[in-house]
Design a protein around this motif. Structure first.
Motif, PDB file in Angstrom:
ATOM      1  N   ALA A  61      11.887  26.559 -28.925  1.00 16.90           N
ATOM      2  CA  ALA A  61      11.657  27.995 -29.098  1.00 16.90           C
ATOM      3  C   ALA A  61      12.934  28.684 -29.549  1.00 16.90           C
ATOM      4  N   ARG A  62      14.049  28.306 -28.928  1.00 17.37           N
ATOM      5  CA  ARG A  62      15.337  28.907 -29.291  1.00 17.37           C
ATOM      6  C   ARG A  62      15.695  28.594 -30.747  1.00 17.37           C
ATOM      7  N   ARG A  63      15.417  27.331 -31.159  1.00 19.73           N
ATOM      8  CA  ARG A  63      15.695  26.948 -32.548  1.00 19.73           C
ATOM      9  C   ARG A  63      14.848  27.778 -33.515  1.00 19.73           C
ATOM     10  N   ALA A  64      13.553  27.898 -33.215  1.00 14.11           N
ATOM     11  CA  ALA A  64      12.655  28.664 -34.083  1.00 14.11           C
ATOM     12  C   ALA A  64      13.077  30.124 -34.142  1.00 14.11           C
ATOM     13  N   ALA A  65      13.438  30.686 -32.975  1.00 14.92           N
ATOM     14  CA  ALA A  65      13.844  32.094 -32.934  1.00 14.92           C
ATOM     15  C   ALA A  65      15.107  32.317 -33.743  1.00 14.92           C
ATOM     16  N   ASN A  66      16.093  31.406 -33.618  1.00 12.89           N
ATOM     17  CA  ASN A  66      17.347  31.542 -34.372  1.00 12.89           C
ATOM     18  C   ASN A  66      17.102  31.531 -35.879  1.00 12.89           C
ATOM     19  N   GLU A  67      16.160  30.673 -36.323  1.00  8.87           N
ATOM     20  CA  GLU A  67      15.823  30.646 -37.752  1.00  8.87           C
ATOM     21  C   GLU A  67      15.210  31.972 -38.196  1.00  8.87           C
ATOM     22  N   LEU A  68      14.367  32.540 -37.328  1.00  9.41           N
ATOM     23  CA  LEU A  68      13.752  33.831 -37.657  1.00  9.41           C
ATOM     24  C   LEU A  68      14.765  34.963 -37.631  1.00  9.41           C
ATOM     25  N   PHE A  69      15.744  34.888 -36.683  1.00  7.88           N
ATOM     26  CA  PHE A  69      16.821  35.894 -36.650  1.00  7.88           C
ATOM     27  C   PHE A  69      17.596  35.847 -37.959  1.00  7.88           C
ATOM     28  N   ARG A  70      17.820  34.610 -38.453  1.00  8.49           N
ATOM     29  CA  ARG A  70      18.583  34.442 -39.710  1.00  8.49           C
ATOM     30  C   ARG A  70      17.819  34.999 -40.903  1.00  8.49           C
ATOM     31  N   LEU A  71      16.533  34.717 -40.946  1.00  9.88           N
ATOM     32  CA  LEU A  71      15.729  35.121 -42.102  1.00  9.88           C
ATOM     33  C   LEU A  71      15.424  36.613 -42.114  1.00  9.88           C
ATOM     34  N   ASP A  72      15.191  37.196 -40.937  1.00 11.67           N
ATOM     35  CA  ASP A  72      14.868  38.628 -40.868  1.00 11.67           C
ATOM     36  C   ASP A  72      15.397  39.192 -39.553  1.00 11.67           C
ATOM     37  N   PRO A  73      16.695  39.568 -39.529  1.00 11.42           N
ATOM     38  CA  PRO A  73      17.320  39.997 -38.267  1.00 11.42           C
ATOM     39  C   PRO A  73      16.691  41.245 -37.661  1.00 11.42           C
ATOM     40  N   LYS A  74      16.022  42.064 -38.438  1.00 14.71           N
ATOM     41  CA  LYS A  74      15.482  43.336 -37.940  1.00 14.71           C
ATOM     42  C   LYS A  74      14.046  43.225 -37.422  1.00 14.71           C
ATOM     43  N   ASN A  75      13.432  42.062 -37.582  1.00 14.31           N
ATOM     44  CA  ASN A  75      12.055  41.883 -37.123  1.00 14.31           C
ATOM     45  C   ASN A  75      12.041  41.696 -35.604  1.00 14.31           C
ATOM     46  N   SER A  76      11.346  42.567 -34.903  1.00 13.88           N
ATOM     47  CA  SER A  76      11.382  42.539 -33.435  1.00 13.88           C
ATOM     48  C   SER A  76      10.498  41.450 -32.827  1.00 13.88           C
ATOM     49  N   ALA A  77       9.538  40.914 -33.600  1.00 16.05           N
ATOM     50  CA  ALA A  77       8.558  39.975 -33.047  1.00 16.05           C
ATOM     51  C   ALA A  77       9.188  38.723 -32.441  1.00 16.05           C
ATOM     52  N   PRO A  78      10.117  38.028 -33.147  1.00 16.49           N
ATOM     53  CA  PRO A  78      10.680  36.818 -32.532  1.00 16.49           C
ATOM     54  C   PRO A  78      11.477  37.099 -31.265  1.00 16.49           C
ATOM     55  N   TYR A  79      12.164  38.253 -31.199  1.00 12.77           N
ATOM     56  CA  TYR A  79      12.904  38.617 -29.979  1.00 12.77           C
ATOM     57  C   TYR A  79      11.921  38.765 -28.816  1.00 12.77           C
ATOM     58  N   ALA A  80      10.806  39.457 -29.083  1.00 15.94           N
ATOM     59  CA  ALA A  80       9.819  39.689 -28.036  1.00 15.94           C
ATOM     60  C   ALA A  80       9.192  38.379 -27.565  1.00 15.94           C
ATOM     61  N   LEU A  81       8.881  37.481 -28.519  1.00 11.72           N
ATOM     62  CA  LEU A  81       8.284  36.201 -28.161  1.00 11.72           C
ATOM     63  C   LEU A  81       9.240  35.341 -27.327  1.00 11.72           C
ATOM     64  N   LEU A  82      10.521  35.318 -27.741  1.00 10.82           N
ATOM     65  CA  LEU A  82      11.509  34.520 -27.007  1.00 10.82           C
ATOM     66  C   LEU A  82      11.712  35.086 -25.603  1.00 10.82           C
ATOM     67  N   ALA A  83      11.798  36.402 -25.510  1.00 14.18           N
ATOM     68  CA  ALA A  83      11.960  37.029 -24.194  1.00 14.18           C
ATOM     69  C   ALA A  83      10.745  36.732 -23.316  1.00 14.18           C
ATOM     70  N   SER A  84       9.561  36.700 -23.913  1.00  8.52           N
ATOM     71  CA  SER A  84       8.348  36.407 -23.146  1.00  8.52           C
ATOM     72  C   SER A  84       8.371  34.988 -22.593  1.00  8.52           C
ATOM     73  N   ILE A  85       8.862  34.036 -23.409  1.00  8.80           N
ATOM     74  CA  ILE A  85       8.960  32.641 -22.950  1.00  8.80           C
ATOM     75  C   ILE A  85       9.928  32.541 -21.772  1.00  8.80           C
ATOM     76  N   TYR A  86      11.094  33.216 -21.886  1.00  6.08           N
ATOM     77  CA  TYR A  86      12.078  33.183 -20.793  1.00  6.08           C
ATOM     78  C   TYR A  86      11.503  33.820 -19.527  1.00  6.08           C
ATOM     79  N   SER A  87      10.820  34.946 -19.687  1.00  4.18           N
ATOM     80  CA  SER A  87      10.298  35.636 -18.496  1.00  4.18           C
ATOM     81  C   SER A  87       9.227  34.816 -17.795  1.00  4.18           C
ATOM     82  N   SER A  88       8.413  34.054 -18.586  1.00  2.17           N
ATOM     83  CA  SER A  88       7.367  33.227 -17.979  1.00  2.17           C
ATOM     84  C   SER A  88       7.957  32.115 -17.126  1.00  2.17           C
ATOM     85  N   LEU A  89       9.233  31.769 -17.426  1.00  3.36           N
ATOM     86  CA  LEU A  89       9.911  30.722 -16.652  1.00  3.36           C
ATOM     87  C   LEU A  89      10.835  31.316 -15.584  1.00  3.36           C
ATOM     88  N   GLY A  90      10.866  32.639 -15.482  1.00  2.00           N
ATOM     89  CA  GLY A  90      11.717  33.300 -14.495  1.00  2.00           C
ATOM     90  C   GLY A  90      13.194  33.291 -14.850  1.00  2.00           C
TER      91      GLY A  90
END
Length: 792
Positions: A725-754
């Motif tokens: 997930a972190r790898r995929a998110a980093n690629e998305l940050f690189r391609l479109d740093p202003k897109n909020s969707a990957p940040y939200a998805l990554l944060a959701s994964i972290y929160s589900s694991l506490g």
């Protein structure tokens, strides 16, 4: 006795002229015959002068007619100007001479000078104007004739109806129809054929059919007019059926009717008139070749115009092999023949062969004309070589409007819309007057770019010209405003039109559907039917999309009934739209029943039914359909594989999906695209086969496509794979740093694991990069009112 001997000498000269023209008919050309008669006329002219009979108006009138029939309009006019005594027949004789030689300026001048007029006078001038492209002027004179109290004859009405057809003025045509009925001429052969032709040219085919039925008898002109009308409204099957009926009832088939039916074959698409030969995989134009055989059987194989029509038919169908064979065996060729060959190779995107034929043309002594250069220019731009096309255009000393339009079309077709708009502006700077084609192309480019301001400028330019109410241009304007989400402007353009054709209705229905106004689109479709317009394939395909969007199975079934009634169920695009409608309305079995009953299935229809089963969660059956498609010999394309891979993904058929994916290159020679990779990644991700996902990710060529990483990130969310997930998110940050969707998805994964510290880090990254989360919202419909609430 002297007068008698002179008279005998003249008579002998005339008899000699007549005998030569009859006995030597096989050797004497028409031009030589006319010259012989003209010389005899001059002898008569001299005799009249010598015997002081120049004041005999009757004799001089006949002499004017003789000069006219020999094509010597100048002599006829000179004789008329010298006449001491003229009557209305003198004017008719010279007016007829001017009209036959297309000298309309002198004809109209004579017409204005006439001291009196009768029905013959009006017939002459109206016919001349109508036949020379001055349709509106012909109609004006018809109204003046009626105001003068003159009753039209069958010849008047035939010419006026021809002018109505040329001007697409169906209202005037209907008025003339009423006059014909009042005078009892509506069943006259000439008037009836002209009525039929008028309705056909105005695209009112239903009215043309009614006239056809009411005529007491038919000839080759009647059938040919009917064929042309059906062809021009894209009813090619019915046009061909009309030719078969003509043959069946024993109407003489001439070269004109053969040229017309070849035009029908040329206009039809591959799916309409071809079969596939399994042995060599080539397409063969069956109907066109049958007509070719008929041309030979009827002895027309040396007819240049017919051969050019055959060449055009083969070229339009892309069968340049048959076109070349015919061309090489033609006893006579013309510039038109060469141009058809050059244009045909251009249509096949083969600019090299097109240029080769132009060189051959020059070497054989034929001078290329404007059409030749336009075809070469079109060959370049259709081959994707717009730069070479532009160079050729720039080398033209004075490019015609057709050349400008060809380059404009090349830019537009290759999606160089900005260049098309700039070229249009260049036309304006050079004071080149655009026509309906120019405006339609540039409006299409503005629509393709979503360039509303540019479209408005074109609209303003239209208001200054004479093509503002042209239906072809109006359709382009409707399409522009629709694609720019200005549907009210589209409606305004539509409402302002003085008359409508099916293309305008189609554009308006498509525009409403494009803007998600599907209920209105359906209402417009019903209004179109109420106005007597016959829907086309495009009409049905568009309104079926609206039924799909409304998920209205009842409306869709009504349209289905109408499609069957009008004979469009066999059309590939209509059939595909029907399958899509049934599937999107949840009636997959209804879609299957229609698909199974289709006599001819294409890749498009197979794709639609497979996609429909995939949409409705019936993945096993979608895979079975795919396998059946392969067994029937139908070649799958990129879209086929997207449909079946999506079915495998949604139904958990991972291994079937992998097998199909691997067969793309190995068995079908298709390179996987990003959509295919994302389907497989999604399928593996849903099944938790993350190791295989990682292995595939490292191999894919489209690593910079964000869709791949978005699908991967969503899969990681399901199975809480943090590292991937972190790898995929980093690629998305690189391609479109202003897109909020990957940040939200990554944060959701972290929160589900506490992992709250990691959630905090992700939000810190968002603050640092000034990324704001798009607010969500919910909506509920209550008593026709929509209530929404924003989320955080």
């Amino acid at each position: 006795m002297k007068v008698g001997s002179e008279s005998k000498s003249v008579v002998e000269e005339l008899r000699e002229s007549r005998d030569l023209s009859h006995e030597g008919r096989g050797e004497l050309t028409r031009e030589e015959g006319d010259n012989k008669i003209h010389n005899s006329g001059k002898l008569l002219h001299a005799y009249i002068l010598r015997t002081n009979q120049f004041s005999n108006t009757f004799l001089v009138n006949r002499l004017i007619e003789l000069y006219s029939k020999c094509g010597h309009t100048t002599s006829a006019r000179h004789l008329f100007d010298q006449m001491p005594v003229r009557n209305i027949y003198s004017y008719h004789a010279v007016l007829d001479a001017c009209c036959k030689s297309n000298d309309l300026d002198n004809a109209y001048q004579l017409f204005a000078q006439m001291p009196e007029r009768n029905s013959v006078t009006w017939n002459l001038i109206i016919t001349a104007l109508s036949h020379n492209g001055y349709e509106n002027k012909a109609l004006e004179n018809f109204y003046l004739m009626r105001l003068g109290g003159f009753e039209p004859t069958r010849f008047t009405l035939a010419s006026v109806l021809s002018a109505c057809g040329g001007a697409s003025d169906v209202e005037c045509g209907r008025e003339c129809h009423g006059v014909a009925i009042k005078l009892g001429l509506d069943e006259n052969f000439f008037v009836g054929n002209a009525l039929l032709g008028m309705y056909a040219k105005c695209a009112f085919v239903r009215d043309a059919v009614e006239v056809f039925k009411d005529l007491p008898e038919h000839n080759e002109v009647t059938f040919t007019a009917m064929m042309k009308g059906l062809m021009e409204t894209d009813r090619v099957h019915e046009a061909f059926d009309m030719f078969k009926l003509m043959n069946r009832v024993g109407i003489s088939i001439d070269s004109v009717s053969l040229s017309s039916v070849l035009g029908v074959c040329a206009k039809s698409g591959f799916e309409d008139f071809v079969v596939d030969n399994d042995n060599d995989g080539n397409w063969h134009n069956v109907h066109g070749k049958q007509i070719h055989g008929l041309v030979i059987n009827l002895g027309f194989e040396r007819d240049l115009q017919l051969n050019n029509s055959l060449l055009d038919m083969y070229a339009k169908h892309g069968d340049m092999e048959c076109a070349e064979m015919l061309f090489d065996n033609m006893s006579e060729v013309s510039v038109v023949s060469w141009n058809v060959m050059i244009g045909g190779f251009g249509q096949k995107y083969n600019k090299e062969r097109a240029m080769e034929y132009m060189e051959k043309m020059k070497n054989q002594g034929f001078e290329p004309n404007e059409v030749t250069y336009v075809n070469i220019l079109a060959a370049c731009v259709k081959s994707g070589d717009v730069e070479t096309g532009r160079q050729m255009f720039d080398n033209m000393s004075c490019p015609s409007l057709s050349s400008w339009n060809a380059l404009l079309s090349g830019y537009s077709q290759n999606e160089h819309h900005r260049e098309a708009v700039m070229l249009f502006r260049e036309m304006q700077f050079r004071n080149v007057q655009p026509d309906r084609t120019t405006f339609a192309i540039v409006l299409s480019s503005c629509a393709g770019m979503g360039l509303l301001d540019g479209g408005k400028q074109v609209h303003a330019a239209l208001l200054k010209g004479e093509v503002y109410t042209d239906l072809y241009v109006a359709s382009g304007l409707i399409g522009l405003y629709s694609k720019c989400s200005k549907i009210e402007m589209s409606k305004h353009v539509f409402d302002e039109l003085p008359q409508y054709d099916v293309v305008c209705w189609n554009s308006m229905i498509a525009g409403l559907s494009l803007n998600s106004l599907d209920a209105e689109a359906f209402i417009f479709f019903k209004q179109m039917l109420g106005k007597g317009m016959l829907p086309t394939e495009f009409s049905f395909a568009t309104v079926l999309r609206s039924c799909s969007a409304l998920t209205s199975l009842s409306l869709g079934r009504q349209i289905h009934d109408l499609i069957v009634k009008d004979g469009f169920a066999i059309d590939m695009y209509v059939g595909s739209a029907l399958i899509d409608m049934y599937c999107k309305c949840g009636d997959v079995d209804g879609a299957w029943q229609f698909f199974d009953a289709m006599s001819c299935k294409s890749t498009v229809t197979w794709n639609e039914i497979i996609h429909g089963y995939a949409q409705n969660g019936r993945g096993d059956e979608a895979v079975t359909l795919f396998e059946n498609m392969i067994l029937t010999g139908t070649k799958p394309d990129d879209i086929t594989f997207v449909a079946v891979l999506a079915a495998c993904s949604h139904s958990g058929l991972v291994d079937s999906g992998l097998k199909i994916f691997n067969s793309m290159q190995q068995e079908h020679g298709l390179e996987p695209l990003v959509d295919h990779y994302t389907c497989i990644i999604d399928s593996l991700g849903r099944a938790g086969r993350i190791n295989e996902v990682e292995a595939l990710i490292d191999k894919i060529p489209c690593k910079d496509d964000p869709v791949v990483w978005e699908v991967l990130l969503s899969s990681c969310r399901i199975h809480a794979d943090v590292n991937l997930a972190r790898r995929a998110a980093n690629e998305l940050f690189r391609l479109d740093p202003k897109n909020s969707a990957p940040y939200a998805l990554l944060a959701s994964i972290y929160s589900s694991l506490g992992r709250w510290d990691d959630v905090k880090d992700v939000r810190g990254m968002m603050d640092e990069r000034q990324v704001s989360k798009d607010p969500g919202y919910s909506w509920v419909e209550h008593k026709t009112r929509m209530h929404t609430s924003l989320g955080s």
